[in-house]
Scaffold this active site. Sequence first.
Site: not given
Length: 476
Positions: A78-79, A231
Amino acid sequence: MRAQRVVIGVDSSTQATKALAVDVDTGEVLAGGRAPHRVSTGDARESDPLRWWHALSAALAATGWAEHARAVSIAGQQHGLVTLDAAGDPVRPAMLWNDVRAAPQAAALVAESGAADWAARAGSVPTAAFTAAKWRWLTEHEPAAAVRVAAVRLPHDFLTERLTGAAVTDRGDASGTGWWTPTGYDTELLERIGLPVEFLPAVADPGVPVGSARPGTPLRPGTLVAAGTGDNMAAALGLGLTAGLPVLSLGTSGTVYAVTRGRPADPTGTVAGFADALSGWLPLACTLNCTVAVDRIAALLGRERDAVEPGGDTVVLPFLDGERTPDLPYAAGLMHGLRHETTGGQLLQAAYDGAVYPLLTALDEVLRAGGESDDSDVPLLLIGGGARGSAWRDTVRRLSGRPVRIPVAEEAVALGAAAQAAGLLTGEPADAVARRWRTADGPLLEPLPRDDAAMERIADTLRNAGPLFDAAPGRP
C-alpha cells in the site's frame, strides 16, 4: 471430466513478488514463484517500479502456469507513490510506504484542516506513509521531477496497467492514499496537495475484469485480469474474513485489522479507515517495525531469532525506522531498565514484546472504529512470516491472553488475489471463494495468562520517553 481451471494470485510486497497458481474449484496451491526486489537504505525507502515489473514476469513464469491460467490478479504494497511521465515511464524511483521523509508534510496537511476533517472525509489522518504526504514531499523537494509527472499510481496499479494497458485501481488500495472517499476522489483534498485528478486511475468495481493481458507479457494474451487491491485488503480476502474477526499480521510491518460493517473515521490517527476490496471496511493499525527489526536486534545480540529467555524487567522498543503506531516518525530504538543480571535472551524477548505491544493495544480501537465489539474468546488470526516462529506466537499469546489460530494456508495476500481472479470465473465474491477454499483453517493455540506487568512496563516507558522519540539522534 471437467477441465482444470487455474488462476494466479500475485503479492508484490516490499521485499519480493510472490505468485501462486491455484485450482479454482479446490483451492489447491499448484505451484509458486518468487523474485526479489531491491529497496534503498538510509532515510529513503525507494524501489525502481521497473524492477517490480521484471520480478512480476519472473514470478509468473516460475509458477509454470503463466500460459494456462484463466485469470490473474495483482495485490501490492500500500501507499507507495509511483510517478509516471507522459510515455508511462517512471519519473523517479517509487517512494515506499515505510519512507518517513514525508512526516513534516503529513503534519502540515493535518495542521491545515485538522485531524477530524481528514478522518471524516478520507477516513484516515495522514501520516508519513500516506501517498498524499509523499506527493507533497515530492513537489517541495523535487519540483523538477514533479513537473514531469503525468500520472500517479499505487504499486499494484502500476503493475496492472503494464499488464493490461488499463489505468485502474480499486477502492481498497485507493483508500490508503488520503484523497479517496466513498463517493470517489475528493477534488478539494487533491487541490490542497496540488495533484490534478486527471493524473489518477479510474476506480473499478469489485468482481469485474478490468482488462486482459496484452501480447508481450508473461501471460497468454487475453487472460482476464482483476482489479487487484492493496496487500492488507488482499489478505482479508484470502482469509475469507467475516465482520469482527481480528487479524494480526507479522511481516516487515506489523498490522492488526478486521473487516467491519461500519465506516471507520478515527480522528486520533491510530486507526486508518481503509475500505476493503468489496463493499465493507477494513480499519487497520500498522507498525513500521516488526519481524525485520526484531531480527536485527537478534543479530546485534549474536542470537538465533527464537533464542529468547523469560524474566527480566528490561523494555526494548525496536523503533529502528521511526514508527507509525504510535506516530513517532523520528524515533530510534530504545532499551530501558538494563541490569547486570539481564541476559541476552531476556533482551531479545523484550524486543518481541516491544514489537507486539503497539499492535495489541490498537486492537480494541480497530474494532471500535468499525462499530464491532471485541470478544476476547474469539481467536486472533495470526498470519505473516512471523506467525511461523515460536517466539512470535508465544509472545502474542502471552501479551494478549487470548486464543490464537494459525492458518495453515500461507501467503494470504497472494491467496486473496487468487480468490479475486477466481471470482471473475465463478461469479462469487472473493471472500466467499476463500471460505470455500477453507484458507483460514489451522491449529488453535490456547491462551496463556496475560502478562499485565510487561504491558504496563512498556506503557510506562512510552509515556516517559516522548522527548527522546521526538528528537532522536540523526533526525532533523
